[in-house]
Design a protein around this motif. Structure first.
Motif, mmCIF file in Angstrom:
data_model
loop_
_atom_site.group_PDB
_atom_site.id
_atom_site.type_symbol
_atom_site.label_atom_id
_atom_site.label_comp_id
_atom_site.label_asym_id
_atom_site.label_seq_id
_atom_site.Cartn_x
_atom_site.Cartn_y
_atom_site.Cartn_z
ATOM 1 N N ARG A 77 0.820 -1.221 0.000
ATOM 2 C CA ARG A 77 0.000 0.000 0.000
ATOM 3 C C ARG A 77 0.852 1.268 0.000
ATOM 4 N NH1 ARG A 77 -3.888 0.083 4.563
ATOM 5 N NH2 ARG A 77 -4.849 1.676 3.287
ATOM 6 N N ALA A 78 2.134 1.131 -0.294
ATOM 7 C CA ALA A 78 3.039 2.282 -0.265
ATOM 8 C C ALA A 78 2.651 3.318 -1.317
ATOM 9 C CB ALA A 78 4.475 1.828 -0.501
ATOM 10 N N LEU A 79 2.804 4.565 -0.941
ATOM 11 C CA LEU A 79 2.625 5.685 -1.863
ATOM 12 C C LEU A 79 4.021 6.160 -2.250
ATOM 13 C CD1 LEU A 79 1.049 8.009 -3.239
ATOM 14 C CD2 LEU A 79 1.228 9.236 -1.062
ATOM 15 N N LEU A 80 4.329 6.132 -3.527
ATOM 16 C CA LEU A 80 5.640 6.557 -4.003
ATOM 17 C C LEU A 80 5.527 7.916 -4.673
ATOM 18 C CD1 LEU A 80 6.886 3.209 -5.583
ATOM 19 C CD2 LEU A 80 7.327 4.098 -3.295
ATOM 20 N N GLN A 81 6.411 8.821 -4.297
ATOM 21 C CA GLN A 81 6.478 10.168 -4.864
ATOM 22 C C GLN A 81 7.827 10.282 -5.574
ATOM 23 O OE1 GLN A 81 5.075 13.653 -4.693
ATOM 24 N NE2 GLN A 81 6.872 13.904 -5.964
ATOM 25 N N PHE A 82 7.806 10.399 -6.891
ATOM 26 C CA PHE A 82 9.047 10.504 -7.653
ATOM 27 C C PHE A 82 9.378 11.973 -7.892
ATOM 28 C CE2 PHE A 82 7.393 6.331 -8.727
ATOM 29 C CZ PHE A 82 8.504 5.551 -8.535
ATOM 30 N N GLU A 83 10.648 12.270 -7.846
ATOM 31 C CA GLU A 83 11.109 13.641 -8.024
ATOM 32 C C GLU A 83 12.298 13.647 -8.977
ATOM 33 O OE1 GLU A 83 10.306 17.310 -7.618
ATOM 34 O OE2 GLU A 83 9.380 16.047 -6.101
ATOM 35 N N ASP A 84 12.344 14.623 -9.840
ATOM 36 C CA ASP A 84 13.506 14.857 -10.698
ATOM 37 C C ASP A 84 13.753 13.712 -11.693
ATOM 38 O OD1 ASP A 84 15.585 16.451 -11.603
ATOM 39 O OD2 ASP A 84 17.041 15.540 -10.261
ATOM 40 N N PHE A 85 12.683 13.187 -12.259
ATOM 41 C CA PHE A 85 12.802 12.158 -13.296
ATOM 42 C C PHE A 85 12.586 12.807 -14.656
ATOM 43 C CE2 PHE A 85 12.622 9.219 -9.962
ATOM 44 C CZ PHE A 85 12.773 7.935 -10.431
ATOM 45 N N SER A 86 13.371 12.415 -15.634
ATOM 46 C CA SER A 86 13.126 12.894 -16.988
ATOM 47 C C SER A 86 11.853 12.221 -17.510
ATOM 48 C CB SER A 86 14.309 12.538 -17.895
ATOM 49 O OG SER A 86 14.378 11.138 -18.068
ATOM 50 N N ASN A 87 11.212 12.828 -18.490
ATOM 51 C CA ASN A 87 10.002 12.229 -19.067
ATOM 52 C C ASN A 87 10.280 10.816 -19.580
ATOM 53 O OD1 ASN A 87 8.515 14.497 -18.522
ATOM 54 N ND2 ASN A 87 8.655 15.319 -20.576
ATOM 55 N N ARG A 88 11.440 10.633 -20.185
ATOM 56 C CA ARG A 88 11.804 9.313 -20.735
ATOM 57 C C ARG A 88 11.778 8.237 -19.653
ATOM 58 N NH1 ARG A 88 17.662 7.815 -23.349
ATOM 59 N NH2 ARG A 88 17.184 5.670 -23.801
ATOM 60 N N ASN A 89 12.195 8.595 -18.444
ATOM 61 C CA ASN A 89 12.237 7.622 -17.360
ATOM 62 C C ASN A 89 10.966 7.585 -16.536
ATOM 63 O OD1 ASN A 89 14.859 6.727 -17.950
ATOM 64 N ND2 ASN A 89 15.728 8.461 -16.884
ATOM 65 N N ALA A 90 10.210 8.674 -16.531
ATOM 66 C CA ALA A 90 9.007 8.751 -15.689
ATOM 67 C C ALA A 90 7.816 8.024 -16.313
ATOM 68 C CB ALA A 90 8.641 10.207 -15.423
ATOM 69 N N TYR A 91 7.622 8.165 -17.610
ATOM 70 C CA TYR A 91 6.433 7.588 -18.239
ATOM 71 C C TYR A 91 6.292 6.075 -18.033
ATOM 72 C CZ TYR A 91 5.514 12.085 -20.491
ATOM 73 O OH TYR A 91 5.254 13.398 -20.725
ATOM 74 N N PRO A 92 7.355 5.292 -18.157
ATOM 75 C CA PRO A 92 7.191 3.846 -17.955
ATOM 76 C C PRO A 92 6.812 3.431 -16.536
ATOM 77 C CG PRO A 92 9.244 4.300 -19.124
ATOM 78 C CD PRO A 92 8.700 5.616 -18.650
ATOM 79 N N LEU A 93 7.092 4.312 -15.556
ATOM 80 C CA LEU A 93 6.801 3.961 -14.177
ATOM 81 C C LEU A 93 5.325 4.009 -13.910
ATOM 82 C CD1 LEU A 93 9.649 5.949 -12.404
ATOM 83 C CD2 LEU A 93 9.596 3.537 -12.998
#
Length: 93
Positions: A77-93
């Motif tokens: 149930r973890a909530l993950l907050q991503f910061e400072d990811f390029s679009n190329r790396n963020a979209y697949p997540l």
């Protein structure tokens, strides 16, 4: 920003604690340092990040897959907050 962006993550966690009532012990800022291709940073004696070239994209993708799988398995149930990811790396997540 790389590893120098940790303050942003900690600040957002403080906001979650203050505004959303999340207990501080339930938060954990994590930095995944995969190196940098910025030679100026690698040569800077004050740079606290990994002093090696950035890992290849396939290795990066594999690391992130393993990391996310492990987090979901341990804390479903973890909530993950991503910061400072390029679009190329963020979209697949």
């Amino acid at each position: 920003l790389g590893v120098h962006g940790m303050g942003i993550s900690i600040g957002k966690l403080a906001l979650y604690v203050a505004a959303a009532g999340i207990h501080p012990a339930k938060t954990l800022p994590i930095t995944i340092d995969v190196g940098t291709d910025n030679e100026t940073l690698r040569a800077d004696p004050n740079y606290i990040g990994l002093r090696q070239p950035r890992v290849p994209q396939a290795e990066y993708d594999e690391l992130m897959d393993e990391f996310l799988y492990s987090i979901k398995r341990r804390w479903p149930r973890a909530l993950l907050q991503f910061e400072d990811f390029s679009n190329r790396n963020a979209y697949p997540l």
